[in-house]
Design a protein around this motif. Structure first.
Motif, PDB file in Angstrom:
ATOM      1  N   LEU A   1       5.393   1.631   7.071  1.00  0.00           N
ATOM      2  CA  LEU A   1       4.707   0.450   6.554  1.00  0.00           C
ATOM      3  C   LEU A   1       4.152  -0.419   7.678  1.00  0.00           C
ATOM      4  CD1 LEU A   1       6.789  -0.828   3.495  1.00  0.00           C
ATOM      5  CD2 LEU A   1       4.873   0.773   3.568  1.00  0.00           C
TER       6      LEU A   1
ATOM      7  N   THR B   1      -1.922  -4.717   7.881  1.00  0.00           N
ATOM      8  CA  THR B   1      -2.329  -5.360   6.633  1.00  0.00           C
ATOM      9  C   THR B   1      -2.570  -6.851   6.837  1.00  0.00           C
ATOM     10  OG1 THR B   1       0.040  -5.488   6.090  1.00  0.00           O
ATOM     11  CG2 THR B   1      -1.212  -3.709   5.066  1.00  0.00           C
TER      12      THR B   1
ATOM     13  N   LEU C   1      -1.361  -1.145   0.638  1.00  0.00           N
ATOM     14  CA  LEU C   1      -0.754  -1.123  -0.692  1.00  0.00           C
ATOM     15  C   LEU C   1      -0.598   0.307  -1.194  1.00  0.00           C
ATOM     16  CD1 LEU C   1       0.397  -2.697  -3.023  1.00  0.00           C
ATOM     17  CD2 LEU C   1      -1.916  -2.974  -3.942  1.00  0.00           C
TER      18      LEU C   1
ATOM     19  N   VAL D   1       2.617   1.326   0.206  1.00  0.00           N
ATOM     20  CA  VAL D   1       3.752   0.737  -0.509  1.00  0.00           C
ATOM     21  C   VAL D   1       4.013   1.496  -1.801  1.00  0.00           C
ATOM     22  CG1 VAL D   1       4.562  -1.313  -1.733  1.00  0.00           C
ATOM     23  CG2 VAL D   1       3.443  -1.550   0.493  1.00  0.00           C
TER      24      VAL D   1
ATOM     25  N   SER E   1       7.795  -9.269  -3.187  1.00  0.00           N
ATOM     26  CA  SER E   1       7.552  -8.980  -1.775  1.00  0.00           C
ATOM     27  C   SER E   1       6.054  -9.027  -1.514  1.00  0.00           C
ATOM     28  CB  SER E   1       8.074  -7.585  -1.389  1.00  0.00           C
ATOM     29  OG  SER E   1       9.460  -7.460  -1.592  1.00  0.00           O
TER      30      SER E   1
ATOM     31  N   TYR F   1       2.947  -7.823   1.105  1.00  0.00           N
ATOM     32  CA  TYR F   1       2.711  -6.770   2.093  1.00  0.00           C
ATOM     33  C   TYR F   1       1.674  -7.175   3.134  1.00  0.00           C
ATOM     34  CZ  TYR F   1      -1.277  -5.705  -0.984  1.00  0.00           C
ATOM     35  OH  TYR F   1      -2.423  -5.797  -1.757  1.00  0.00           O
TER      36      TYR F   1
ATOM     37  N   LYS G   1       8.044  -6.891   6.054  1.00  0.00           N
ATOM     38  CA  LYS G   1       8.073  -5.503   5.601  1.00  0.00           C
ATOM     39  C   LYS G   1       9.482  -4.926   5.573  1.00  0.00           C
ATOM     40  CE  LYS G   1       3.245  -4.575   6.530  1.00  0.00           C
ATOM     41  NZ  LYS G   1       2.205  -3.771   7.229  1.00  0.00           N
TER      42      LYS G   1
ATOM     43  N   LEU H   1      10.786  -5.797   2.185  1.00  0.00           N
ATOM     44  CA  LEU H   1      10.157  -4.954   1.169  1.00  0.00           C
ATOM     45  C   LEU H   1      10.870  -3.608   1.089  1.00  0.00           C
ATOM     46  CD1 LEU H   1       6.303  -4.563   0.739  1.00  0.00           C
ATOM     47  CD2 LEU H   1       7.860  -2.652   0.413  1.00  0.00           C
TER      48      LEU H   1
ATOM     49  N   PHE I   1       4.235  -6.674  -5.761  1.00  0.00           N
ATOM     50  CA  PHE I   1       3.799  -6.657  -4.365  1.00  0.00           C
ATOM     51  C   PHE I   1       2.437  -7.346  -4.288  1.00  0.00           C
ATOM     52  CE2 PHE I   1       6.136  -2.596  -5.095  1.00  0.00           C
ATOM     53  CZ  PHE I   1       7.232  -2.828  -4.282  1.00  0.00           C
TER      54      PHE I   1
ATOM     55  N   GLY J   1      -0.705  -9.249  -1.744  1.00  0.00           N
ATOM     56  CA  GLY J   1      -1.306  -9.169  -0.417  1.00  0.00           C
ATOM     57  C   GLY J   1      -2.006 -10.434   0.028  1.00  0.00           C
TER      58      GLY J   1
END
Length: 377
Positions: free
Chosen positions: A21, A26, A38, A41, A83, A85, A115, A118, A142, A144
């Protein structure tokens, strides 16, 4: 096998997942990177937990998408695991700062914020299953755009938390303590328009926007009240076109943090009353309150007591702390719903080059989440 024994055995695989990850950069404003991140993820969740019973993807447009995955439990109810990301680190940072595990630390852009948390959240459900522990359904969300205030994801977070037994936020801990209170934040821009003129030939014809802004900044900063938990920071200033020109325009960026909702109204009143002493100068304010304060409500207090009891059973004390930073947990708390934040990594250096996670704490933090979700049933 105990919960902690299982999470210790899982640690090498968890570190592998974390590496995967972190190596997907990101940045919050990098739409292609967010989309790829994503995808990573989702692939991790499916690899470790299987195909979810329900999957919903919300297109974030210019922002990062929001992905919701639901896995059925063996008991009634649902627990929401939150979480983000996205990270503050631009694409290309990894080239000069690779993912590294050394001397009991994991380092890399976004490893601490957030991360590692996550990854822990995904392995918590895997652990519940592996250990045969009865548990409610688990819904992952999740997003962003957390690092830029969650402008797109907020309504989805609020909707997903409705009716949940608890919302667990996997932001990093504060030295191992979970976060039961956070300040609210307002992000504003103060703009001043003056009258340009030659500073030497026609000084009286000018009305400097910079001079007016300097006057107003003093008033704005003075609105802070530490005794009430309110801070006001003017963090950005720009304006003018030349040293010999009375500035026609100037702006400042303002960050306000409050612990009490009532303080939001007081600050609003201060801003509404801002006027320049020179009547030729125009003043305008844009922006809004980004997140309300996260204050302990009765459901959240009971949730912390459950978490503390679980930690005690695992053999270590769990502390709580109030912090000045914000998270998506603020949204849930403001609705009076049970939320517990800071269940993620133990380490340091959020948004800094010394960002790192302490490896030895990853199994214990994951075990805490496993035990807490099982206790909620």
């Amino acid at each position: 096998m105990s919960i902690t024994d299982w999470t210790r055995q899982a640690l090498p695989a968890m570190l592998d997942d974390l590496k995967d990850l972190v190596e997907l950069e990101t940045h919050s404003y990098d739409r292609p990177g967010l989309r790829k991140g994503l995808d990573g993820v989702r692939a991790l969740a499916v690899e470790r937990l299987g195909v979810p019973s329900q999957e919903v993807l919300h297109d974030g447009g210019e922002r990062g998408d929001v992905l919701e995955l639901t896995y059925p439990g063996t008991l009634p109810g649902t627990v929401l695991l939150l979480s983000h990301y996205d990270t503050v680190w631009p694409a290309g940072t990894l080239a000069g700062w690779p993912f590294t595990v050394a001397d009991g630390r994991v380092s890399g852009p976004g490893v601490f914020d957030m991360k590692a948390g996550l990854v822990q959240s995904i392995w918590a459900l895997r652990g519940l299953r592996a250990l045969g522990l009865p548990h409610p359904s688990v819904r992952y969300l999740f997003n962003g755009d957390e690092e830029i205030g969650s402008p797109f994801s907020r309504p989805y977070i609020e909707a997903a938390s409705e009716g949940a037994l608890a919302s667990l936020v996997f932001e990093a801990s504060a030295g191992g303590a979970v976060k039961t209170a956070r300040k609210g934040v307002g992000l504003f821009e103060l703009s001043v328009t003056g009258v340009e003129a030659h500073a030497g030939l026609d000084p009286d014809k000018g009305a400097s926007a910079i001079h007016a802004l300097a006057e107003l900044v003093t008033k704005v900063a003075g609105a802070g009240a530490r005794e009430r938990g309110t801070t006001v920071n003017v963090g950005l200033i720009s304006g003018g076109t030349g040293r010999n020109v009375a500035a026609g325009h100037a702006t400042s960026g303002i960050d306000v943090r409050v612990t009490d909702v009532a303080e939001m109204g007081r600050i609003d009143d201060v801003f509404a009353d801002l006027r320049a002493s020179d009547p030729r100068v125009q003043v305008s304010l844009t922006g809004d309150w980004n997140r309300p304060p996260m204050t302990p409500n009765p459901p959240s207090q009971r949730l912390f007591e459950q978490a503390r009891a679980v930690a005690a059973e695992l053999g270590w004390p769990l502390k709580e702390v109030a912090v000045g930073g914000t998270s998506d947990g603020n949204f849930v708390s403001a609705l009076g719903r049970p939320v517990l934040d800071g269940l993620g990594a133990v380490g340091d250096g959020a948004h800094a080059r010394h960002e790192h996670v302490l490896v030895d704490h990853i199994p214990a933090r994951t075990a805490l989440t496993i035990g807490l979700i099982a206790a909620l049933s």
